[in-house]
Each structure stands twice: as C-alpha cells, then as structure tokens.
Motif scaffolding. Structure first.
Motif, PDB file in Angstrom:
ATOM      1  N   GLU A  40     -44.713  46.833  23.247  1.00 51.47           N
ATOM      2  CA  GLU A  40     -44.446  46.840  21.805  1.00 51.47           C
ATOM      3  C   GLU A  40     -43.310  45.863  21.499  1.00 51.47           C
ATOM      4  N   LEU A  41     -43.514  45.029  20.482  1.00 51.19           N
ATOM      5  CA  LEU A  41     -42.528  44.030  20.068  1.00 51.19           C
ATOM      6  C   LEU A  41     -41.867  44.452  18.767  1.00 51.19           C
ATOM      7  N   GLU A  42     -40.681  43.928  18.520  1.00 50.24           N
ATOM      8  CA  GLU A  42     -39.981  44.242  17.276  1.00 50.24           C
ATOM      9  C   GLU A  42     -40.628  43.526  16.098  1.00 50.24           C
ATOM     10  N   LEU A  43     -40.441  44.108  14.925  1.00 50.60           N
ATOM     11  CA  LEU A  43     -40.901  43.454  13.704  1.00 50.60           C
ATOM     12  C   LEU A  43     -40.092  42.193  13.465  1.00 50.60           C
ATOM     13  N   PRO A  44     -40.703  41.139  12.951  1.00 49.93           N
ATOM     14  CA  PRO A  44     -39.929  39.950  12.571  1.00 49.93           C
ATOM     15  C   PRO A  44     -38.855  40.309  11.551  1.00 49.93           C
ATOM     16  N   GLU A  45     -37.751  39.551  11.564  1.00 46.38           N
ATOM     17  CA  GLU A  45     -36.610  39.855  10.686  1.00 46.38           C
ATOM     18  C   GLU A  45     -36.995  39.833   9.213  1.00 46.38           C
ATOM     19  N   LYS A  46     -37.846  38.889   8.843  1.00 46.36           N
ATOM     20  CA  LYS A  46     -38.257  38.797   7.434  1.00 46.36           C
ATOM     21  C   LYS A  46     -38.983  40.061   6.986  1.00 46.36           C
ATOM     22  N   VAL A  47     -39.787  40.613   7.880  1.00 54.88           N
ATOM     23  CA  VAL A  47     -40.531  41.831   7.555  1.00 54.88           C
ATOM     24  C   VAL A  47     -39.565  43.007   7.436  1.00 54.88           C
ATOM     25  N   LYS A  48     -38.583  43.060   8.335  1.00 50.07           N
ATOM     26  CA  LYS A  48     -37.571  44.124   8.242  1.00 50.07           C
ATOM     27  C   LYS A  48     -36.847  44.065   6.905  1.00 50.07           C
ATOM     28  N   GLN A  49     -36.483  42.830   6.500  1.00 51.18           N
ATOM     29  CA  GLN A  49     -35.783  42.654   5.228  1.00 51.18           C
ATOM     30  C   GLN A  49     -36.647  43.089   4.054  1.00 51.18           C
ATOM     31  N   LYS A  50     -37.916  42.726   4.105  1.00 46.27           N
ATOM     32  CA  LYS A  50     -38.824  43.111   3.011  1.00 46.27           C
ATOM     33  C   LYS A  50     -39.026  44.613   2.974  1.00 46.27           C
ATOM     34  N   LEU A  51     -39.032  45.230   4.142  1.00 45.61           N
ATOM     35  CA  LEU A  51     -39.149  46.689   4.188  1.00 45.61           C
ATOM     36  C   LEU A  51     -37.939  47.355   3.543  1.00 45.61           C
ATOM     37  N   LYS A  52     -36.750  46.799   3.824  1.00 42.36           N
ATOM     38  CA  LYS A  52     -35.526  47.330   3.212  1.00 42.36           C
ATOM     39  C   LYS A  52     -35.591  47.196   1.688  1.00 42.36           C
ATOM     40  N   GLU A  53     -36.031  46.006   1.247  1.00 41.52           N
ATOM     41  CA  GLU A  53     -36.152  45.772  -0.199  1.00 41.52           C
ATOM     42  C   GLU A  53     -37.161  46.722  -0.823  1.00 41.52           C
ATOM     43  N   ARG A  54     -38.249  46.933  -0.081  1.00 38.12           N
ATOM     44  CA  ARG A  54     -39.285  47.850  -0.585  1.00 38.12           C
ATOM     45  C   ARG A  54     -38.736  49.274  -0.706  1.00 38.12           C
ATOM     46  N   LYS A  55     -37.992  49.711   0.323  1.00 36.46           N
ATOM     47  CA  LYS A  55     -37.420  51.061   0.303  1.00 36.46           C
ATOM     48  C   LYS A  55     -36.392  51.211  -0.810  1.00 36.46           C
ATOM     49  N   LYS A  56     -35.565  50.155  -0.961  1.00 34.81           N
ATOM     50  CA  LYS A  56     -34.546  50.185  -2.009  1.00 34.81           C
ATOM     51  C   LYS A  56     -35.187  50.235  -3.395  1.00 34.81           C
ATOM     52  N   LYS A  57     -36.210  49.418  -3.555  1.00 30.22           N
ATOM     53  CA  LYS A  57     -36.934  49.398  -4.827  1.00 30.22           C
ATOM     54  C   LYS A  57     -37.589  50.739  -5.103  1.00 30.22           C
ATOM     55  N   ILE A  95     -47.401  44.272  17.788  1.00 31.15           N
ATOM     56  CA  ILE A  95     -46.463  44.615  16.712  1.00 31.15           C
ATOM     57  C   ILE A  95     -47.115  45.660  15.826  1.00 31.15           C
ATOM     58  N   TYR A  96     -46.449  46.785  15.642  1.00 32.29           N
ATOM     59  CA  TYR A  96     -46.947  47.782  14.693  1.00 32.29           C
ATOM     60  C   TYR A  96     -46.674  47.267  13.281  1.00 32.29           C
ATOM     61  N   VAL A  97     -47.732  47.085  12.506  1.00 32.54           N
ATOM     62  CA  VAL A  97     -47.628  46.466  11.185  1.00 32.54           C
ATOM     63  C   VAL A  97     -47.433  47.536  10.115  1.00 32.54           C
ATOM     64  N   PRO A  98     -46.413  47.405   9.259  1.00 29.50           N
ATOM     65  CA  PRO A  98     -46.242  48.359   8.154  1.00 29.50           C
ATOM     66  C   PRO A  98     -47.435  48.293   7.198  1.00 29.50           C
ATOM     67  N   ASN A  99     -47.630  49.352   6.472  1.00 29.89           N
ATOM     68  CA  ASN A  99     -48.753  49.442   5.548  1.00 29.89           C
ATOM     69  C   ASN A  99     -48.726  48.310   4.523  1.00 29.89           C
ATOM     70  N   ARG A 100     -49.884  47.655   4.357  1.00 29.95           N
ATOM     71  CA  ARG A 100     -50.077  46.564   3.389  1.00 29.95           C
ATOM     72  C   ARG A 100     -49.150  45.369   3.655  1.00 29.95           C
ATOM     73  N   MET A 101     -48.815  45.117   4.935  1.00 30.95           N
ATOM     74  CA  MET A 101     -47.936  43.980   5.239  1.00 30.95           C
ATOM     75  C   MET A 101     -48.456  43.155   6.422  1.00 30.95           C
ATOM     76  N   LYS A 102     -49.772  43.120   6.601  1.00 30.32           N
ATOM     77  CA  LYS A 102     -50.329  42.433   7.771  1.00 30.32           C
ATOM     78  C   LYS A 102     -50.161  40.914   7.669  1.00 30.32           C
ATOM     79  N   ILE A 103     -50.533  40.337   6.542  1.00 29.00           N
ATOM     80  CA  ILE A 103     -50.396  38.886   6.380  1.00 29.00           C
ATOM     81  C   ILE A 103     -48.921  38.501   6.395  1.00 29.00           C
ATOM     82  N   THR A 104     -48.082  39.313   5.759  1.00 26.17           N
ATOM     83  CA  THR A 104     -46.636  39.060   5.758  1.00 26.17           C
ATOM     84  C   THR A 104     -46.099  39.048   7.182  1.00 26.17           C
ATOM     85  N   THR A 105     -46.544  40.006   7.994  1.00 27.49           N
ATOM     86  CA  THR A 105     -46.104  40.084   9.388  1.00 27.49           C
ATOM     87  C   THR A 105     -46.583  38.870  10.181  1.00 27.49           C
ATOM     88  N   LEU A 106     -47.846  38.472   9.955  1.00 32.66           N
ATOM     89  CA  LEU A 106     -48.387  37.297  10.645  1.00 32.66           C
ATOM     90  C   LEU A 106     -47.570  36.056  10.327  1.00 32.66           C
TER      91      LEU A 106
END
Length: 453
Positions: free
Chosen positions: A372-389, A228-239
């Motif tokens: 390559e695997l997809e990001l977990p749904e929770k991580v996708k949601q947090k990424l959206k929130e991060r982008k929106k913020k 899984i490609y981990v977004p920046n500063r989201m390794k523990i969140t992804t785990l």
C-alpha cells in the motif's frame, strides 16, 4: 472447398457421398488439415453435426490409412449421451465402406452391451466420462494403441465436474497420441484442463491465442509495485496527482473500458500531456499507427482498454498504472512483465471501493504482494479542503437550523400576542348588555318581571 480437393481415401470418399457431404464448412476447412497433419489442437466450436464431422472425417482417414491395428485407434469423450450416439452413428455411416466399427459407452445405453462392445476391439469408442470410467475400471481395460483422443465440450465437462472421471480414463491411454480439445467458451478452468494434455497446440477460433497455453511470467522480485486506496469520487484526481509526483519517460495506463480511456485521454490532453489510446474496436491500421507513436516516443502515455497485456509487444516501459485493477492475477503478471527492472520502474494500481476484493486476491496469489502506497500530497490537501468545507457547511446548516427555530419561536410569540382574546361586553358591567340589564331592572315593570321570573 470440396472434399475432392482433400487427399482422402476412396472408401472414406464413398462414405461421405452416402451422407451427402460434398463441401467443407468454414470450421472443417480450418480443423481438418490440422488434425490430418497430426497436430494437437484447441478448437472453439458450437455443438452440432458440423463440429462432429470435423473430427470424425480425419479420424476415419487415420484409421483407414493404418495397416495394422489392435483395439481402439480413436477415443472420443463427450459429456452428452445424445452426442455420443450421434458420433457412433456418423462413424458407422461414413466408415461403412472402410469397414470401420464403433461403440458408444453412454449413460442411456445398456451396460452389458457396452462391455461386450469394448471387448470386441472396435476402432472408435465414443462415450461419456462417467460410465466409460466405470466400465474400464471394472474390466481393467487399457488403451494400448490409441492414436487420437478427442475431448469434446471441455467447458461443459468442467461445469459438470467431470475432470476426475476424464483423468481416470486418460490414465489408461498408455501410448503417445494426438489430442484435440473442443470448447464453446474459454475460461480459466478450461485453460487449466488443456494444459494437462498439451503444451503446444494449434489454436482455432479463439481470440487472444498468443499466450493461451503458456504460463504467465513471474513478477520480478526487484520490481517496485504497489497500490493506492482512492478516496470516493477522486480517482482521476489521484491519477493526475500521482503522475505529477512520479514523472516517467513512458507509461502504460490500463482501464476496464473504451469509455474510460476516452475520458482519461481528454483529461491528459487538458494538462498538455501527450497520449494515445488502444482498444479492441480499432482497425489494425489505426492500432499499428497509435502503437508506433508510443514506441517512437511521440507520445508519453498509452491508454489501453479491452486488450490483454500479453498481446502488447513492449519492453522496458518505465511505469504501468492499473487505473482499473485486473480481476485476473495472470493479467496482472503480464502487465508487470511490460515494466523493466530498476528503481525508476514501477507498477501502481488505483484501488477504489469496488476494487478491494480484486486487490485482496492479488495479494493472496502473488508471492511478492503489492504494498500500500501513500496518497499523493495534492490529494491529501484536497481531502482536507473537502473535510473543512463539509464541516463549515454542516456548521452553517446547524446555524441556519438554529436561527430558523428561533425565528419560528419569535413569530409564534408575536402571533400569540396579536391573537389575545378581546374582552366580552357580556362579562363587563359597563358593557352594552350589562347596561341594558341594569336598565331593565329599574322601574315597576322591571321589578314585576324580576319577581315573576
């Protein structure tokens, strides 16, 4: 231990007494019995007389014990000319009473003298791979009766690129023989070199020796493994999101450091997940207890740092997670071997920006590359929130910047209005000076002044 406690011949004991050798060093206590028993050996040792004596003494005993011999019985290969000469001198001194002769074929000696020494059938030959390979090729010299081959400073041989010369010499050893290899450090190149000359050997002074000379297992073709490609500063969140999406009976998580295992342990415990950790600094007792807690099912997650997977005696683990991607493909293979086959079993690697080169190497070296695997749904949601913020923050920042600019313009306008130049009395006819001027011009005196001005 004293040399008297070892079963050495009287002539060799006399030679040891001549050079004041009475007690064995720690290295010699480990090495001498293995070589005397005829075992192949891989030994970690630093340069010096302690190391040289550890193979010279059993070599001399071996020669002295032989009734008939033709040509060299012992061949020592070392990259250093000074060390080759030291070996030659020590053999001469210790083997004097047993009438054992030797020759050094090194970079600093005369070529003609070395050729004559080889032709004279000395019992011990020590030499540097370069000149020895050249001379044996020139003379068409072969070793027909060598019983012991010592490869000294294998790590230095590799650094100097001497493997081709080494192989050329050892191809001229025609009979079966015992091989002993010394190295100051162990790396992949040295490991590959050792595999050429023995499969099973006594390993002395090297940690992680359980699988040192064995081939790593192949990755099971039925195993599900990916990254899984981990977004920046989201390794523990992804785990944590991945663990939530893929619940397992038991899971081993590999990290690169003890600090990493400690951090993950606290995170798992906050989520009420049972975990324990293993690392290189644990005592044997604590390590055994924590390992038992995992194998007994008391804890679900085993966090591992600084311990190779080959040293972990586990079977049928449901999932292995590489929190930090291993840089060595063989380590990846051993980790994958911990996992049982089946749909529920998997190996997952979390790939951050700095791990891209490691996962690329794994993809190129493994026949069945991880997908390559997809990001977990929770991580996708947090990424959206991060982008929106981030977008809202940028919009707010731009609005603030716009308002600040407008306010600055208003303040400037107001300031300009407040600072308009006041009318001067000098330029107004009704001013004080203007009135004074008018007054001055009236009357006779004013007229005279005006005429004479």
């Amino acid at each position: 231990m004293k040399f008297e406690e070892i079963d050495l011949s009287p002539d060799i004991m006399s030679g040891l007494a001549d050079v004041n050798y009475t007690e064995l060093t720690e290295l010699q206590e480990e090495v001498l019995p293995a070589i005397l028993e005829g075992k192949d050996a891989l030994i970690k040792a630093e340069p010096g007389s302690d190391k040289i004596a550890s193979f010279v003494i059993p070599a001399l005993e071996m020669i002295d014990d032989r009734e008939e011999q033709e040509g060299a019985s012992v061949l020592v290969l070392t990259p250093n000319p000074d060390e080759s000469q030291q070996i030659d001198e020590l053999v001469w001194a210790m083997g004097y009473h047993a009438q054992i002769e030797s020759a050094s074929v090194d970079m600093d000696s005369d070529a003609e003298e070395q050729e004559e020494a080889l032709k004279s059938n000395v019992q011990v030959i020590s030499g540097n791979p370069g000149p020895l390979a050249d001379i044996t090729k020139k003379l068409r010299y072969v070793f027909r009766d060598v019983k012991l081959v010592v490869i000294d400073a294998a790590d230095e041989m590799v650094k100097l690129g001497l493997q081709p010369k080494l192989k050329a010499i050892l191809r001229r050893v025609l009979n079966d023989h015992q091989t002993v290899i010394y190295t100051e450090e162990m790396n992949e190149e040295v490991k590959e070199l050792t595999k050429l000359y023995f499969e099973d050997a006594e390993i002395i002074g090297l940690e992680d020796s359980s699988h040192m000379l064995t081939e790593p297992p192949k990755v099971d073709g039925m195993l599900s493994h990916g990254y899984i490609y981990v977004p920046n500063r989201m390794k523990i969140t992804t785990l944590m999101a991945h663990i939530e999406e893929t619940p397992t009976d038991n899971c081993v998580i590999f990290t690169a450091s003890k600090r990493g295992t400690d951090r993950l342990y606290r995170t798992l415990r906050k989520q009420n997940l049972k975990a324990t950790s293993l690392h290189g600094k644990l005592s044997d007792e604590k390590r055994a207890q924590r390992f038992a807690n995992f194998t007994n099912g008391d804890v679900q997650y085993l966090l591992v740092a600084d311990i190779p997977a080959a040293e972990i005696d586990l079977q049928r683990v449901t999932q292995v997670i590489n929190y930090d991607v291993p840089s060595n493909p063989d380590e990846y293979r051993y980790r994958a071997d911990l996992v049982g086959s089946g749909k529920a079993s998997r190996v997952v690697s979390l790939v951050s920006k700095q791990d891209r080169s490691d996962i690329n190497e794994l993809e190129s070296s493994l026949k069945q590359a991880p997908k390559e695997l997809e990001l977990p749904e929770k991580v996708k949601q947090k990424l959206k929130e991060r982008k929106k913020k981030k977008k809202n923050k940028k919009k707010s920042k731009n609005k603030k910047r716009h308002n600040n600019g407008r306010n600055k313009r208003k303040k400037k306008k107001k300031k300009d209005e407040l600072e308009l130049p006041r009318p001067s009395f000098d330029k107004l006819s009704g001013g004080r000076k203007g009135q004074a001027k008018k007054d001055q011009k009236s009357g006779v005196i004013g007229l005279i002044k005006e005429l004479f001005s």
